[in-house]
Scaffold this active site. Sequence first.
Site, PDB file in Angstrom:
ATOM      1  N   HIS A 200       1.052  -1.410  -0.024  1.00 22.76           N
ATOM      2  CA  HIS A 200       0.230  -0.239   0.091  1.00 22.76           C
ATOM      3  C   HIS A 200       0.923   0.675  -0.114  1.00 22.76           C
ATOM      4  O   HIS A 200       0.153   1.576  -0.587  1.00 22.76           O
ATOM      5  CB  HIS A 200      -0.855  -0.246   1.055  1.00 22.76           C
ATOM      6  N   ARG A 326      -6.511  -2.145 -16.014  1.00 23.29           N
ATOM      7  CA  ARG A 326      -7.007  -3.310 -14.707  1.00 23.29           C
ATOM      8  C   ARG A 326      -8.469  -3.271 -13.672  1.00 23.29           C
ATOM      9  O   ARG A 326      -8.160  -2.810 -13.507  1.00 23.29           O
ATOM     10  CB  ARG A 326      -6.257  -2.644 -13.549  1.00 23.29           C
ATOM     11  N   ARG A 362      -8.940  -4.928 -19.438  1.00 22.70           N
ATOM     12  CA  ARG A 362      -8.617  -5.732 -18.787  1.00 22.70           C
ATOM     13  C   ARG A 362      -9.525  -6.288 -18.675  1.00 22.70           C
ATOM     14  O   ARG A 362     -10.264  -5.976 -17.408  1.00 22.70           O
ATOM     15  CB  ARG A 362      -7.057  -5.771 -18.701  1.00 22.70           C
ATOM     16  N   GLU A 463       2.156 -12.929 -20.942  1.00 16.72           N
ATOM     17  CA  GLU A 463       3.050 -12.032 -19.763  1.00 16.72           C
ATOM     18  C   GLU A 463       2.941 -13.495 -18.774  1.00 16.72           C
ATOM     19  O   GLU A 463       3.726 -14.129 -17.714  1.00 16.72           O
ATOM     20  CB  GLU A 463       1.560 -11.637 -18.520  1.00 16.72           C
ATOM     21  N   ASP A 487       4.250  -9.441 -14.962  1.00 18.33           N
ATOM     22  CA  ASP A 487       4.530 -11.407 -14.685  1.00 18.33           C
ATOM     23  C   ASP A 487       5.301 -11.923 -15.936  1.00 18.33           C
ATOM     24  O   ASP A 487       5.726 -13.070 -15.420  1.00 18.33           O
ATOM     25  CB  ASP A 487       2.960 -11.248 -14.983  1.00 18.33           C
ATOM     26  N   CYS A 534       2.410  -3.276 -21.280  1.00 16.05           N
ATOM     27  CA  CYS A 534       2.443  -1.849 -20.454  1.00 16.05           C
ATOM     28  C   CYS A 534       2.678  -2.539 -18.865  1.00 16.05           C
ATOM     29  O   CYS A 534       1.945  -1.859 -17.723  1.00 16.05           O
ATOM     30  CB  CYS A 534       0.834  -2.630 -20.506  1.00 16.05           C
TER      31      CYS A 534
END
Length: 616
Positions: A200, A326, A362, A463, A487, A534
């Site tokens: 976070h 996302r 996505r 990915e 990823d 990306c």
Amino acid sequence: MTAWSLSGIGVGDALAIGRAWVLAPARLDLPRRHLAPVQVEAEVARFQTAVAQVEAELEGLRQALGDEPAAELRAFLDLQSIVMHDPLLIDETELRIRQELCNAEWALVQQLEAVSLQFDEIEDAYLRERKADVQQLVDRILKAMQGAGGLAALFEQETTDPSQPPWILVARDIAPADMLVLRQHSFAGFATDSGSATSHTAILARSLGLPAVVGVPGLHDQVDQGAVLVLDAENGMVVGALDETALSRYQDRQTHQVFVRQQLEAIRHLESTTRDGQRVLLMANIDLPEDAAMAGQRVLLMANIDLPEDAAMALARGCEGVGLLRSEFLFMNRTSMPSEEEQLAAYKTAVLAMSGRVVTIRTLDSGADKDVPALQASRARPANPALALRAIRLCLAEPEIFLTQVRAILRASAFGPVKVLVPLVSGPAEIIAARELIAKAMSELRAKEQSFDARVPIGAMIEVPSAAIAIDGLLAHIDFASLGTNDLIQYTLAIDRTDSEVAHLYDPLHPAVIRLIQNTLTACRRAGTPVSLCGEMAGDPRFTRILIGLGLREFSMHSAEILRVKQEVLDCDAQAMARPARRLTRLGDPATLRAAVAQFNQHGSPGQTARPPSGL
Ligand code: PEP
Ligand code: MG
């Protein structure tokens, strides 16, 4: 006193110099008392008052957010409110006060320890990190009981003195809610003992545009209140006890950084074209649809236009579309799935905000680092979350979830150009099955006479190493590809991207990664399939030249990073880069490749004047 430096994970690239404000966790210095039975109810009431005060504080912070687009902050505040109502924390603490006759602070900390033990047993790294949310909330309640008046009151006097150097906050961890206070009090940055690149604190630092170094073990104990510190986010270092000469060197570097940033503003309105005239598309990654307005505005706000007809051209420069939305952020921090209408409203917000520029949505990328509580309730926790039934695999196993989302995305395509991007594709079977479901969603919409763009492009995230290696098998089934290097690196190098203990092994320039990128770009170019990148690599100017040399022409990144990448684009000669970039891909040793890219960046394209070191 000898200078010291500690390393961690840098967030951003700025350098901050200031005095340390060391924040002691409220848990360290706790009163522990046994109660007489007659005191119990008053103690419970004192605890409940503190809980109510913290609830009011969180609500106040949420209100203070107003309409600003710090969507991540809002999500974190919501998460804290959920924890706040968890009976395991609140009701059980009250029970302890009553049964064990101990004071509220002691009862709360004991309950925190019990809850923390349960968290430690969780396999999923993302969920394990949520332990920090509970701890931060407990700290807030403890401060309320101790009458500290919260972080805001703590900072009120000293931090507002403009004649003093700025403060750098040093803490074991910082609660998301307290980050708002940080900004209100013009902190120059912060450093924490805990945290990883995706924690976070790091995510919020990025969204607030503050430099930070997180995950610095032992920092909190090393730093004295008021000591002069250098926060070197670019190199992930916190440096202290500097002599005057060393400090003035850092001050020079900071002045240089400010100068460079001012210069960057001057290129905001320029088209992103290499020196030899190759167009490079720079797009924004957004996590929440509301951020589209921010990405769009960033360009619109900064472009100077004198004539109304220049507006269209100004819009086409800078951030040229959304290369990654996302969508899973719509599914997080809630216990039910969002409905089709709810999703439509969100996607439509993004599409309208981008005024005719493409928005790549996505489909749900659930699992591993992206926790979707509504999906977890009915499933056993996988032994290996990153390799489990997640993202498109889960959507194919639960087609209703996918169909609902796809219908919402398709309906949003009636309001502006949209692309559908499928995550975690490992081979053709998944994309073929996804396309069949998308065709089914289209028939359903037609039956209801709902409008959508029937030619919406459908693409795959590249990915998973299998997709990058056998990309030729995918090309017949996709309209575009998007390289997800975050990823791709994780799966190629077997490095958990959320685990700070292996973060130093996470290497974007590993020859295996570079070759997978090259293979994908070459195959897509030959097939005429548009391809973008990306992952975080797209927003890091150290990688811009080699990626352009390898043939990449579409970058998608956090919109804050666009100008620095654009600077590199304007400065490089794409054709002259191609051969040296190809030569780099033949290097087999990671250290040699890293050094060669540093050289490549330093000297620029052949025939170009030498550039200052990039710090790679
Ligand atoms: C990636 O994997 O590179 C990517 C862009 O997606 P995410 O970071 O959301 O997994
Ligand atoms: Mg990914």
